[in-house]
Design an enzyme around this catalytic site. Structure first.
Site, PDB file in Angstrom:
ATOM      1  N   ASP A 292       0.659  -1.176  -0.065  1.00 14.98           N
ATOM      2  CA  ASP A 292       0.160  -0.002  -0.001  1.00 14.98           C
ATOM      3  C   ASP A 292       0.653   1.177  -0.096  1.00 14.98           C
ATOM      4  OD1 ASP A 292      -1.548   2.247   1.487  1.00 14.98           O
ATOM      5  OD2 ASP A 292      -2.976   0.927   0.647  1.00 14.98           O
ATOM      6  N   ARG A 293       0.776   1.968  -0.942  1.00 18.87           N
ATOM      7  CA  ARG A 293       1.203   3.196  -1.138  1.00 18.87           C
ATOM      8  C   ARG A 293       1.425   4.277   0.090  1.00 18.87           C
ATOM      9  NH1 ARG A 293      -0.662  -0.460  -3.605  1.00 18.87           N
ATOM     10  NH2 ARG A 293      -2.363   1.068  -4.155  1.00 18.87           N
ATOM     11  N   CYS A 327      -3.057   5.118 -10.612  1.00 16.01           N
ATOM     12  CA  CYS A 327      -2.966   5.222  -9.100  1.00 16.01           C
ATOM     13  C   CYS A 327      -2.097   6.530  -8.850  1.00 16.01           C
ATOM     14  CB  CYS A 327      -2.428   4.079  -8.501  1.00 16.01           C
ATOM     15  SG  CYS A 327      -1.969   4.445  -6.542  1.00 16.01           S
ATOM     16  N   ASN A 328      -2.992   7.508  -8.233  1.00 10.79           N
ATOM     17  CA  ASN A 328      -2.342   8.973  -8.083  1.00 10.79           C
ATOM     18  C   ASN A 328      -1.204   8.799  -6.928  1.00 10.79           C
ATOM     19  OD1 ASN A 328      -4.431  11.244  -9.156  1.00 10.79           O
ATOM     20  ND2 ASN A 328      -5.606   9.530  -8.617  1.00 10.79           N
ATOM     21  N   THR A 329      -1.437   7.990  -5.775  1.00 13.70           N
ATOM     22  CA  THR A 329      -0.516   8.103  -4.833  1.00 13.70           C
ATOM     23  C   THR A 329       0.803   7.226  -5.204  1.00 13.70           C
ATOM     24  OG1 THR A 329      -2.264   7.623  -3.358  1.00 13.70           O
ATOM     25  CG2 THR A 329      -0.004   7.382  -2.417  1.00 13.70           C
ATOM     26  N   THR A 371      -5.784  10.674  -1.316  1.00 10.17           N
ATOM     27  CA  THR A 371      -5.275  10.276   0.147  1.00 10.17           C
ATOM     28  C   THR A 371      -4.428  10.984   0.703  1.00 10.17           C
ATOM     29  OG1 THR A 371      -3.458   8.890  -0.938  1.00 10.17           O
ATOM     30  CG2 THR A 371      -5.538   7.652  -1.337  1.00 10.17           C
ATOM     31  N   LYS A 413     -12.607   1.065  -1.390  1.00  6.74           N
ATOM     32  CA  LYS A 413     -11.708  -0.329  -1.387  1.00  6.74           C
ATOM     33  C   LYS A 413     -12.534  -1.422  -0.770  1.00  6.74           C
ATOM     34  CE  LYS A 413      -7.100   1.908  -2.100  1.00  6.74           C
ATOM     35  NZ  LYS A 413      -6.843   0.910  -3.297  1.00  6.74           N
ATOM     36  N   CYS A 444      -7.839  10.528  -6.314  1.00  7.95           N
ATOM     37  CA  CYS A 444      -7.426   9.173  -6.063  1.00  7.95           C
ATOM     38  C   CYS A 444      -8.412   8.067  -7.001  1.00  7.95           C
ATOM     39  CB  CYS A 444      -8.136   8.693  -4.575  1.00  7.95           C
ATOM     40  SG  CYS A 444      -7.753   6.744  -4.398  1.00  7.95           S
TER      41      CYS A 444
END
Length: 481
Positions: A292-293, A327-329, A371, A413, A444
């Site tokens: 998980d980022r 995925c932005n993060t 996030t 999620k 996100c």
């Protein structure tokens, strides 16, 4: 990015696919070497056990196993660095067009080599006699290539079956190791039959025949081309044609899984296509085991950098021309990863900035709903630096609602797209409006999956980075076609 997409010129490495004829591969290789005694070049010869389930002389011959063999040999060569390949087998040239789009090397056309040889050396010839298998004859390989310019002749049916095919495929034939006078006499008879029909030139369409080329020339009254020699020389001095490149988008999937499917769906929806084949090729590595980022950025959880790099490397090895990470993060790690790749990562954050400047030119204050990890790293702020666009982020309470909409028990999620997560997202959009935002980035890739009421959607213009990234991928793919 542009530099990574440019092909680098390098010396050719040749490959010869063996195992498809008794001695054809070795004969072609030998003639390549003899043709260039002063020239240095790399050449690979690949031959593995290949027992065909039928005879290529048969009318009902099924070439499927041969297709698999040739494809696997060419892919092996491709992995070893070969960029120009020869397939000395006329049966294989009946289906090579099917393989070409799946290859990243050039395959030299045996038929093109013979056309060039005839055109250059025998310009006055109008009738050509062809000695080939019944399968190749019925596939009209020579008719399609020569029929518009030359009169193409074949041995009469009895001579074809009892003479030519027996000489090559029969129990006493060349493919069974016999090179005696009976084989030669049968080939001569087939040539004479062609001459009686008016042939001015003989084209061997069986790569075994050049083994007898000198003996045949002594006994036949018209020129006979050494097809293996012509093929070798054509490959060395002309090269092969690479199939039209089909642009391929590599997708780092699983971050998160639903967002990956959403991205692919949007690529399909944004592509103007009249049929399946008009759509863009994509290769997806759905890897939900990437750590998980957000957890890493906020609390020192497991570092996802190597997992992201390994996933990108597999996409690169799979032939991706660009890589998209929905995925932005994850874009907090892109700068490190991109330097380790030979294909570019299309930066979603920069694409979002360009999208806003183009389609929302009067917008100067934009709310970022993302996030906490994305917000904390400042990757969006860095991407928007110097753009004239001010990014606004929620206060602590509303940032908590954004995280609940994503990671909460009733968050997206966890598979929820309506109810509390929708209420949390709507409240966050209203909060951005109150702060003075003129538009909102759903920063996100799970947030666009949450269903909003028409009233919520109309509060402010919503920018969906997944759609922006998909649109950019489609635009680049269309430019590269």
């Amino acid at each position: 990015m542009a530099d990574k997409m440019m092909d680098m010129a390098r010396p050719s490495k040749y490959g010869v696919v063996g195992g498809l004829g008794a001695v054809a591969g070795v004969d072609t290789l030998l003639k390549m070497i003899k043709a260039t005694p002063q020239r240095q070049f790399d050449v690979a010869f690949e031959q593995h056990p290949f027992a065909d389930s039928g005879l290529a002389c048969s009318e009902d011959y099924d070439p499927t196993r041969r297709k698999f063999y040739v494809y696997n040999m060419l892919k092996t060569m491709e992995r070893s660095g070969v960029d120009v390949a020869l397939v000395p087998c006329f049966v294989s040239h009946c289906f090579l067009a099917e393989l070409a789009p799946e290859l990243d090397l050039s395959v030299v056309s045996l038929i093109d080599a013979l056309q060039a040889c005839v055109t250059k050396n025998y310009p006055q010839v109008r009738s050509i006699g062809v000695l080939t298998s019944t399968f190749v004859k019925d596939a009209q390989l020579f008719d399609r290539a020569f029929g518009d310019t030359w009169n193409v002749l074949y041995p009469e049916p009895e001579v074809q079956a009892q003479g030519l095919m027996s000489a090559v495929y029969g129990p006493r034939g060349i493919r069974n190791g016999h090179h005696d006078g009976w084989c030669l006499d049968s080939l001569v008879s087939a040539c004479e039959n062609l001459i009686e029909q008016g042939a001015e030139l003989i084209l061997p369409g069986l790569t075994e025949i050049p083994v007898f080329i000198e003996a045949l020339r002594m006994r036949v009254g018209v020129p006979i081309i050494d097809s293996n020699q012509a093929y070798a020389e054509h490959a060395l001095f002309v090269g092969g044609a690479r199939a039209a490149h089909k642009f391929k988008v590599g997708v780092v999937g699983g971050v998160g899984p639903a967002a990956t499917v959403d991205f692919m769906r949007k690529v399909v929806q944004l592509t103007r296509a009249a049929c399946d084949q008009d759509h863009i090729k994509m290769i997806v590595e759905q890897n939900p085991q990437i750590p998980d980022r957000t957890a890493h950025l906020l609390s020192g959880g497991e570092d996802p950098t190597i997992s992201l790099l390994a996933t990108c490397k597999r996409l690169e090895e799979g032939g991706a021309d660009i890589i998209a990470i929905p995925c932005n993060t994850a874009h907090a790690f892109v700068e490190k990863i991109d330097a380790q790749l030979n294909v570019p990562i299309l930066n979603m954050l920069y694409e979002v900035r360009a999208h806003i400047r183009r389609f929302l030119p009067n917008v100067h204050r934009v709310g970022l709903l993302a996030t906490t990890g994305t917000v904390a790293t400042g990757v969006y702020h860095e991407a928007f630096s110097g753009s004239g666009i001010e990014l606004l982020v929620p206060d602590e309470a509303n940032q908590a609602r954004v995280m609940a909409a994503i990671y909460g028990d009733t968050g997206v999620k966890s598979g929820h797209t309506t109810g509390r997560c929708s209420d949390d997202l709507t409240a966050s959009i209203k909060h951005m409006q109150a702060l003075g935002a003129q538009a909102v980035i759903l920063g996100c890739t799970e947030l666009p999956l949450i269903e909003l009421t028409p009233e919520a959607v109309s509060i402010l213009p919503l920018v969906d980075p997944t759609s922006v990234l998909a649109s950019s991928c489609v635009a680049i793919a269309l430019q590269e076609r």
